[in-house]
Design an enzyme around this catalytic site. Structure first.
Site, PDB file in Angstrom:
ATOM      1  N   LYS A 100      19.422  -4.662   2.198  1.00  0.00           N
ATOM      2  CA  LYS A 100      18.307  -4.497   3.155  1.00  0.00           C
ATOM      3  C   LYS A 100      18.509  -5.282   4.433  1.00  0.00           C
ATOM      4  CE  LYS A 100      17.439  -7.484  -0.070  1.00  0.00           C
ATOM      5  NZ  LYS A 100      17.639  -7.420  -1.509  1.00  0.00           N
ATOM      6  N   VAL A 127      14.908  -1.093  -0.732  1.00  0.00           N
ATOM      7  CA  VAL A 127      13.494  -1.497  -0.878  1.00  0.00           C
ATOM      8  C   VAL A 127      12.988  -1.085  -2.264  1.00  0.00           C
ATOM      9  CG1 VAL A 127      11.149  -1.274   0.026  1.00  0.00           C
ATOM     10  CG2 VAL A 127      13.090  -1.126   1.589  1.00  0.00           C
ATOM     11  N   ASP A 196      12.909 -11.708   2.680  1.00  0.00           N
ATOM     12  CA  ASP A 196      13.359 -10.480   2.015  1.00  0.00           C
ATOM     13  C   ASP A 196      12.251  -9.423   2.078  1.00  0.00           C
ATOM     14  OD1 ASP A 196      15.245  -9.143  -0.137  1.00  0.00           O
ATOM     15  OD2 ASP A 196      13.241  -9.103  -1.016  1.00  0.00           O
ATOM     16  N   LYS A 200      11.948  -5.693   4.045  1.00  0.00           N
ATOM     17  CA  LYS A 200      11.589  -4.460   3.329  1.00  0.00           C
ATOM     18  C   LYS A 200      10.365  -3.784   3.948  1.00  0.00           C
ATOM     19  CE  LYS A 200      13.609  -6.021  -1.040  1.00  0.00           C
ATOM     20  NZ  LYS A 200      13.349  -6.825  -2.243  1.00  0.00           N
TER      21      LYS A 200
HETATM   22  N1  HSE Z   1      15.907 -10.660  -4.251  1.00  0.00           N
HETATM   23  C1  HSE Z   1      15.349  -9.357  -4.220  1.00  0.00           C
HETATM   24  C2  HSE Z   1      14.036  -9.400  -4.971  1.00  0.00           C
HETATM   25  C3  HSE Z   1      16.286  -8.385  -4.856  1.00  0.00           C
HETATM   26  O1  HSE Z   1      13.813 -10.349  -5.709  1.00  0.00           O
HETATM   27  O2  HSE Z   1      13.230  -8.488  -4.826  1.00  0.00           O
HETATM   28  C4  HSE Z   1      15.891  -6.948  -4.673  1.00  0.00           C
HETATM   29  O3  HSE Z   1      15.858  -6.585  -3.325  1.00  0.00           O
END
Ligand code: HSE
Length: 418
Positions: A100, A127, A196, A200
């Protein structure tokens, strides 16, 4: 043979290899020709693994094979993974990625490059792990104007929040568990500080609203300041605590954020626990649609990668570029009235009446130390909280000042998702 190469044989990459080996016959039947894993590229020595026989020397050696149709990029980080995506597309190969960071940073450029080469750049796995959401937004919900997305988009933090509360485990213990299970990013800050999830929600919002949302414009707050007492107070008041990545499209602007919120029990996102993710979309034709499943992990994410490969078999070219490629979104801070949860340490007695005087008639007063009637007075040195009536963001500071003037020290402010 329709050859597939996998670059990056870590948690997700090895899952993709396993799935391609396991489903080789099914894939070949779908394509009406032989389809299979041909190369695996990784800096590690693959000797003794099931992938050793596919070991490739370099990306160049993979691209030198004219039978390679798809390059799967499951390398983490940004620069190397992005470089591989650009090189594979320039060499006329389809690219499928779970990364991503690459999609959020270079999505428009990579889409354009793929289009110019009559190839596709695909990223369902970027995502929501195994949850189909990119394709539903692009295709299944096409008739809709999407006006809102609310999601739990990070498996690691959801796993941690759930475990911290259920097991009374520490932040570090739950992070270590998430890392062991292969959910967490190499840099834990990407998960726990919300980056993160920010990438997304930026990706989903770009597709849904047809304008590119730069993930760096997403206001972002992680879960480091959330304490056990917040779970306890929230629970008593009928809420759960979740890291919510949300966006709304109104008057041509995208209102977006990632932040922990108190989610009313009974809300569709309130019961999404552990590594599960969920995405709630609002469209003018469908109303609410909920997408739910495992948001991280080897097999779930590999499933999404293979789904993209199956789509490539049937639709190897796009008739036009996605709308977000040439349009930048105007991103604005959320200005809607909302209820707030405030946790504070009180250095003198504050009666419920006093709190109601400050915050208003419908204020919910919360206490942590014992099970007394919540309308009793808070003891010296105790932790307390309130859930306020709905305020505009600019109305809150004056209330907090009034609280501080009474000797209470504000420890945490979160929004409520009703
Ligand atoms: N580190 C990410 C999460 C992995 O925990 O959602 C999946 O994108």
């Amino acid at each position: 043979m329709y050859k597939i190469a996998v670059c990056g044989c870590g948690v997700v990459g090895s899952g993709v290899c396993d799935a391609l080996i396991y489903q080789k016959e099914k894939l070949s039947r779908r394509a009406a020709r032989e389809v299979g894993l041909a190369y695996v590229l990784d800096i590690r020595d693959l000797t003794g693994t099931p992938y050793a026989e596919y070991k490739a020397e370099s990306l160049d050696s993979i691209l030198a094979d004219p039978e390679v149709e798809v390059v799967v990029i499951t390398i983490g980080g940004l620069d190397l993974a992005a470089d591989y995506c650009f090189r594979a597309l320039k060499a006329g190969r389809h690219v499928v990625t779970s990364n991503k960071a690459v999609v959020a940073a270079y999505g428009p450029e990579l889409e354009k490059l793929a289009f110019s080469k009559d190839r596709r750049f695909m990223y369902e796995a970027s995502v929501g792990g195994g949850i189909p959401i990119i394709r539903p937004l692009n295709i299944c919900l096409f008739a809709n104007d999407i006006t809102e997305i609310q999601g739990i988009l990070n498996g690691t933090t959801n796993y941690m929040l759930t475990g911290m509360y259920r097991r009374h485990a520490s932040f570090d213990e739950m992070l270590a568990r998430a890392q062991k299970k292969g959910y967490a990013e190499a840099d834990p800050s990407a998960d726990v500080d919300g980056y993160d999830a920010a990438r997304k929600i930026a990706i989903l919002s770009s597709i849904a609203y047809g304008a590119f949302v730069d993930y760096r414009d997403v206001p972002c707050m992680g879960i480091r300041n959330v304490a056990l007492v917040d779970h306890e107070l929230a629970d008593k008041a009928g809420f759960t605590l979740k890291l919510i990545a949300g966006s709304r499209f109104e008057d041509g602007k995208v209102y977006i954020s990632v932040e922990p919120k108190l989610v009313r029990k009974g809300h569709l996102l309130s019961d999404v626990n552990s590594v599960y993710n969920a995405i709630l979309t609002k469209g003018n034709f469908t109303g609410d649609s909920l997408f739910y499943g495992q948001g991280a992990g080897k097999e779930a994410t590999a499933s999404a990668v293979v789904g993209d490969i199956v789509e490539l078999l049937g639709t190897p070219r796009l008739p036009s570029l996605p709308e977000f490629v040439d349009k930048k979104a105007v991103v604005a801070p959320d200005d809607r009235p909302t209820r707030y949860y405030l946790r504070f340490r009180s250095f003198r007695q504050l009666s419920a009446g006093t709190l109601i005087d400050i915050f208003g008639e419908d204020t919910l007063c919360l206490y942590s130390k014992d099970e007394r009637d919540p309308w009793e007075e808070i003891n010296l040195e105790s932790t307390g909280g309130v859930i306020t009536p709905a305020y505009l963001p600019e109305e809150l500071p004056e209330k907090i000042e009034a609280l501080a003037a009474l000797g209470a020290k504000l420890k945490l402010t979160l929004k409520v998702l009703d």
